[in-house]
Write an enzyme that holds these catalytic residues in place. Structure first.
Site, PDB file in Angstrom:
ATOM      1  N   SER A  28      33.072  40.865  41.455  1.00 17.61           N
ATOM      2  CA  SER A  28      33.352  42.267  41.152  1.00 17.61           C
ATOM      3  C   SER A  28      34.416  42.275  40.063  1.00 17.61           C
ATOM      4  O   SER A  28      35.490  41.685  40.226  1.00 17.61           O
ATOM      5  CB  SER A  28      33.853  42.959  42.422  1.00 17.61           C
ATOM      6  OG  SER A  28      34.584  44.098  42.062  1.00 17.61           O
ATOM      7  N   ARG A  66      44.360  53.325  36.392  1.00 16.23           N
ATOM      8  CA  ARG A  66      43.879  54.312  37.368  1.00 16.23           C
ATOM      9  C   ARG A  66      44.520  55.693  37.247  1.00 16.23           C
ATOM     10  O   ARG A  66      43.805  56.700  37.252  1.00 16.23           O
ATOM     11  CB  ARG A  66      44.014  53.775  38.799  1.00 16.23           C
ATOM     12  CG  ARG A  66      43.206  52.506  39.070  1.00 16.23           C
ATOM     13  CD  ARG A  66      41.817  52.579  38.531  1.00 16.23           C
ATOM     14  NE  ARG A  66      40.976  51.467  38.974  1.00 16.23           N
ATOM     15  CZ  ARG A  66      39.781  51.206  38.479  1.00 16.23           C
ATOM     16  NH1 ARG A  66      39.285  51.960  37.500  1.00 16.23           N
ATOM     17  NH2 ARG A  66      39.072  50.206  38.935  1.00 16.23           N
ATOM     18  N   ASP A 106      42.245  50.909  44.593  1.00 14.67           N
ATOM     19  CA  ASP A 106      41.865  51.904  43.597  1.00 14.67           C
ATOM     20  C   ASP A 106      41.633  53.289  44.194  1.00 14.67           C
ATOM     21  O   ASP A 106      41.977  54.303  43.600  1.00 14.67           O
ATOM     22  CB  ASP A 106      40.646  51.421  42.810  1.00 14.67           C
ATOM     23  CG  ASP A 106      41.008  50.251  41.902  1.00 14.67           C
ATOM     24  OD1 ASP A 106      42.179  50.193  41.478  1.00 14.67           O
ATOM     25  OD2 ASP A 106      40.150  49.408  41.629  1.00 14.67           O
ATOM     26  N   ASP A 124      27.109  51.296  41.713  1.00 13.30           N
ATOM     27  CA  ASP A 124      27.649  52.310  42.634  1.00 13.30           C
ATOM     28  C   ASP A 124      27.586  53.705  42.049  1.00 13.30           C
ATOM     29  O   ASP A 124      27.049  54.629  42.655  1.00 13.30           O
ATOM     30  CB  ASP A 124      29.138  52.039  42.937  1.00 13.30           C
ATOM     31  CG  ASP A 124      29.346  50.762  43.737  1.00 13.30           C
ATOM     32  OD1 ASP A 124      28.638  50.584  44.738  1.00 13.30           O
ATOM     33  OD2 ASP A 124      30.224  49.962  43.351  1.00 13.30           O
TER      34      ASP A 124
HETATM   35  N1  ARG Z   1      43.589  43.702  43.024  1.00 12.26           N
HETATM   36  C1  ARG Z   1      43.623  44.354  41.777  1.00 12.26           C
HETATM   37  C2  ARG Z   1      44.272  45.702  41.890  1.00 12.26           C
HETATM   38  O1  ARG Z   1      44.372  46.204  42.960  1.00 12.26           O
HETATM   39  C3  ARG Z   1      42.293  44.406  41.113  1.00 12.26           C
HETATM   40  C4  ARG Z   1      41.305  45.408  41.561  1.00 12.26           C
HETATM   41  C5  ARG Z   1      40.045  45.189  40.847  1.00 12.26           C
HETATM   42  N2  ARG Z   1      39.069  46.195  41.086  1.00 12.26           N
HETATM   43  C6  ARG Z   1      37.768  45.924  41.057  1.00 12.26           C
HETATM   44  N3  ARG Z   1      36.949  46.921  41.210  1.00 12.26           N
HETATM   45  N4  ARG Z   1      37.283  44.720  40.917  1.00 12.26           N
HETATM   46  O2  ARG Z   1      44.713  46.260  40.941  1.00 12.26           O
END
Ligand code: ARG
Length: 410
Positions: free
Chosen positions: A172, A93, A122, A13
């Site tokens: 992912s 984050r 995110d 990405d």
């Molecule tokens: N569900 C988790 C969270 O919101 C994990 C997110 C994982 N992100 C990813 N790009 N695979 O914190």
């Protein structure tokens, strides 16, 4: 010419995005990779960015900061979202957002960009934090805005001669020192167990050693400072624990999670160190905090976790809760012995100079120890509301019965 700061992971990405942003906005691109312990070759990530023509790349090592300012508060807050998820991705984050803002200011950029989709948490975390810290910056989310898909990105890369390594895209993944998040692919089918190839930090519990391992974690004011008697800095302590507990199959999590944007998703994690440290910390709190503190703190902890999960790290309420949590940790010092065995971690022993349990034992021998006769009056008063209401209910019940009988007689 515009200048855009891009949060760069080196993945498909954001790699495609370097050219895409430069082209769409006729902009100069500066990339930033923040090391939060994702165990990737960050030199290779940097080389890749420079090769794609960014004017500057920043490799920021924030592992220590991540552990001390984000992970430690999470331990002190016993942070688990929906009782399961130690917030590993969520915690990194706001830190990455703060670093993006720092670079954007230094570079006098007008915008920052990230590679999040419009479906996840995110995007919320990045954007809420960036807006709170630097309202003057524009936030760009190309994947969301242009609905970029993997296929579209590959096509774009081929057209523009962007070298991308196409790994099998079954999962992912996002990882940092506090854990590894695994999503999508076969995991989207709730009726099947996660395949073994989803995991990389943990041995399957079936294949874990047949002999248990014991580990002693020492805490000071709610922060882990030593493993088996050896004082370690936070980063090393967590790295070691991930390795040791991972080998025992500890920290695999599989649950259905409610995302901020309202949908449910199946989330799988590997968080060996978090599983151990959260278990040990919570156990120690039970030893040193009063019943009143524990009951109230449980509520604060769950609110804290919810706020952090939801991207509200910078919210004043989160800071107010931080203040409470911080003072609550003044006596959370001591040692907890854990037993690691085939995927499970249990506390088997604990001690603390602030132990409230010890205090009771200490007064056991002296004359005026627990006065059992006082319990009698206590129970009378403690149960008074229950007794009074039960009596009333019984009276009402027999009154209705009586009136039913007299109705029948008519
Ligand atoms: N569900 C988790 C969270 O919101 C994990 C997110 C994982 N992100 C990813 N790009 N695979 O914190």
């Amino acid at each position: 010419m515009e200048k855009i700061v891009l949060a760069y992971s080196g993945g498909l990405d954001t790699t495609v995005m370097i050219k895409w942003l430069a082209e769409k906005y006729n902009a100069e691109i500066v990339t930033v990779t923040v090391n939060v312990g994702q165990q990737e070759d960050l030199k290779a990530v940097e080389d890749k960015a420079l090769k794609l023509g960014v004017s500057r790349h920043y490799n920021i090592d924030a592992t220590k900061e991540f552990v001390e300012d984000y992970v430690f508060p999470a331990i002190q807050a016993n942070a688990l979202y929906q009782e399961k998820y130690p917030l590993s991705t969520a915690l990194a984050r706001p830190l990455i957002a703060a670093k993006l803002v720092e670079v954007a200011r230094k570079e006098k950029a007008s915008a920052v960009a990230h590679g999040c989709t419009g479906k996840g948490n995110d995007q919320v975390r990045f954007e809420v934090s960036i807006r709170a810290l630097a309202p003057e910056l524009t936030v760009l989310a190309p994947v969301r805005k242009w609905g970029l898909t993997r296929d579209k990105e590959i096509e774009y890369a081929q057209k523009h001669g962007i070298p991308v390594i196409l790994k099998e895209a079954s999962y992912s993944i996002d990882q940092n020192l506090w854990g590894r998040s695994i999503e999508s692919g076969p995991l989207e089918h709730l009726d099947t167990e996660p395949p073994e190839d989803a995991f990389s930090w943990t041995t399957s519990p079936e294949k874990a050693p047949d002999k248990p391992a014991y580990l002693t974690v020492k805490f000071e004011e709610g922060v882990p400072i030593a493993l088996n008697g050896e004082e370690l800095d936070g980063v090393t302590l967590i790295e070691n624990l991930n390795r040791i507990a991972g080998a025992h199959g500890i920290g695999r999590i599989d649950h259905v999670e409610d995302r901020v944007v309202g949908l449910k998703s199946r989330e799988v994690y590997e968080c060996p160190a978090a599983a151990c440290l959260l278990e040990a910390h919570r156990d120690l709190e039970k030893l040193v905090l009063t019943r009143h503190e524990l009951m109230f703190k449980q509520y604060v902890d769950s609110q804290w976790s919810w706020l952090v999960y939801s991207g509200l790290w910078e919210d004043p309420l989160k800071k107010d809760l931080d203040a409470f949590i911080k003072t609550s940790q003044q006596r959370v010092s001591g040692s907890v012995k854990l037993k690691l065995f085939k995927g499970s971690v249990k506390t088997v022993a604990r001690s603390s100079p602030f132990s409230l349990y010890d205090l009771r034992l200490a007064t056991y021998d002296v004359k005026s120890t627990f006065d059992q006769s006082a319990s009698e009056g206590f129970i009378e008063i403690w149960g008074l509301p229950t007794k009074v209401s039960s009596q009333l209910l019984a009276k009402l019940k027999s009154a209705t019965k009586e009136s039913e009988v007299s109705e029948d007689e008519k």
